[in-house]
Design a protein around this motif. Structure first.
Motif, short mmCIF file in Angstrom:
data_model
loop_
_atom_site.label_atom_id
_atom_site.label_comp_id
_atom_site.label_asym_id
_atom_site.label_seq_id
_atom_site.Cartn_x
_atom_site.Cartn_y
_atom_site.Cartn_z
N HIS A 108 43.49 36.78 37.22
CA HIS A 108 43.89 37.49 36.12
C HIS A 108 44.10 36.72 34.90
O HIS A 108 43.99 37.04 33.83
CB HIS A 108 45.19 38.09 36.60
N SER A 109 44.67 35.28 35.08
CA SER A 109 44.68 34.33 33.97
C SER A 109 43.41 34.26 33.59
O SER A 109 42.94 34.04 32.08
CB SER A 109 45.11 33.03 34.38
N ILE A 110 42.20 33.96 34.33
CA ILE A 110 40.82 33.82 33.72
C ILE A 110 40.37 34.96 32.85
O ILE A 110 40.04 35.03 31.94
CB ILE A 110 39.96 33.66 35.15
N LEU A 171 27.32 32.31 28.84
CA LEU A 171 26.52 32.45 30.08
C LEU A 171 27.11 32.03 31.31
O LEU A 171 27.33 32.91 32.45
CB LEU A 171 25.29 31.51 30.13
N LEU A 172 28.17 31.06 31.08
CA LEU A 172 29.06 30.83 32.30
C LEU A 172 29.95 31.79 32.60
O LEU A 172 30.25 31.97 33.70
CB LEU A 172 29.80 29.40 31.81
N LEU A 173 30.52 32.72 31.55
CA LEU A 173 31.48 33.67 31.86
C LEU A 173 30.80 34.78 32.14
O LEU A 173 31.59 35.58 33.24
CB LEU A 173 32.33 33.90 30.35
N THR A 174 29.46 34.92 31.96
CA THR A 174 28.84 36.05 32.46
C THR A 174 28.74 36.00 34.35
O THR A 174 28.80 36.91 34.83
CB THR A 174 27.62 36.16 31.82
N GLY A 218 35.90 46.64 36.13
CA GLY A 218 36.33 45.62 34.81
C GLY A 218 35.49 44.26 34.93
O GLY A 218 35.08 43.81 33.80
N ALA A 219 35.39 43.65 35.90
CA ALA A 219 34.61 42.42 35.97
C ALA A 219 32.99 42.63 35.69
O ALA A 219 32.51 41.81 34.92
CB ALA A 219 34.61 41.96 37.32
N ALA A 220 32.48 43.66 36.05
CA ALA A 220 31.11 44.03 35.74
C ALA A 220 31.01 44.01 34.29
O ALA A 220 30.27 43.84 33.67
CB ALA A 220 30.61 45.37 36.62
N ALA A 221 31.89 44.78 33.58
CA ALA A 221 32.10 45.45 32.12
C ALA A 221 32.10 44.03 31.36
O ALA A 221 31.47 43.75 30.43
CB ALA A 221 33.00 46.33 31.93
N PHE A 226 29.74 39.76 27.99
CA PHE A 226 29.51 38.43 27.75
C PHE A 226 27.86 38.04 27.72
O PHE A 226 27.43 37.26 26.98
CB PHE A 226 29.89 37.51 28.87
N ALA A 227 27.35 38.82 28.34
CA ALA A 227 25.80 38.76 28.66
C ALA A 227 25.05 38.88 27.19
O ALA A 227 24.04 38.33 27.06
CB ALA A 227 25.06 39.57 29.69
N THR A 228 25.52 39.84 26.47
CA THR A 228 25.14 40.19 24.95
C THR A 228 25.25 39.02 24.23
O THR A 228 24.82 38.87 22.89
CB THR A 228 25.96 41.54 24.53
N MET A 229 26.09 37.82 24.51
CA MET A 229 26.34 36.83 23.83
C MET A 229 25.50 35.63 24.03
O MET A 229 25.82 34.49 23.53
CB MET A 229 27.66 36.33 23.77
#
Length: 231
Positions: A108-110, A171-174, A218-221, A226-229
């Motif tokens: 949740h912090s992440i 990319l890492l966050l994706t 939520g994680a998928a969203a 992030f993938a768009t970035m």
């Protein structure tokens, strides 16, 4: 450019409305449980989750952009709050307890930190896409002619600096939130399997199925956003 990829994706109505529906559903769920909770810590945690989802919806529709710094501050504070819970001593039982609870607080912090980064990364694209602000009409002709050019340069400078151009981080966050979505989906399917094998017994995992479903969505969203970035 990151701003171009974000604009191209989020101006597609079907995608924007799908993200909005998912975020509003998750936010409503958390706020409802926050209102029903009798424990202060749980009420705060659920409220923060609901607030985060509402901020993400506002970001999608470019609402309340003037409060960007306040949004980032609140989300960063929420991330720190979950970190404190994750590392709290065991005797503080109102905070994260047990290995599973601490792992949940770490995630949740992440999530909160990721939302803060997303607000920061998408803010330049929304401001740059709106174009330069018209010059005031009650100024001299010379200043009126120079204002659009200076504002355009300022907007371009804001878009070319800071965290907005971080495709590697995006990319890492994706990948991170993509893995999280898969994990929550596995937990959801495993919970259903356990329930099917114990139909005549009270299964405590039944109460976590809705939460696992919303966490997976939520994680998928977050992963898709992030993938768009990454371009």
């Amino acid at each position: 450019m990151i701003s171009e990829s974000v604009v191209q994706v989020f101006t597609i109505p079907a995608i924007t409305w799908t993200f909005t529906a998912v975020l509003l559903l998750s936010g409503s769920y958390h706020l409802l449980h926050a209102a029903r909770s009798h424990q202060l810590t749980d009420r705060v945690n659920k409220s923060l989750h609901g607030f985060m989802n509402l901020l993400m919806v506002a970001m999608l529709w470019n609402l309340a952009s003037s409060t960007m710094l306040a949004q980032i501050a609140v989300l960063a504070g929420a991330a720190l709050w979950f970190v404190i819970q994750a590392v709290a001593r065991p005797e503080f039982k109102i905070l994260c307890a047990g290995r599973q609870g601490r792992l949940k607080c770490v995630y949740h912090s992440i999530t909160m930190a990721g939302a803060a980064l997303m607000v920061a990364m998408m803010a330049p694209s929304t401001s740059a896409g709106s174009g330069p602000v018209p010059a005031p009409t009650n100024v001299s002709h010379g200043h009126h002619a120079m204002a659009p050019a200076s504002q355009t340069q300022a907007a371009q400078g804001a878009a070319d600096t800071g965290i907005s151009h971080s495709p590697d981080l995006a990319l890492l966050l994706t990948a991170l939130f993509g893995v999280a979505a898969v994990v929550f989906l596995v937990l959801l399917l495993r919970g259903r399997t356990t329930r099917a094998s114990t139909r005549n017994q009270v299964n405590p995992r039944h109460f976590g199925r809705t939460e696992h479903s919303l966490e997976a969505l939520g994680a998928a969203a977050m992963a898709l956003m992030f993938a768009t970035m990454t371009a």
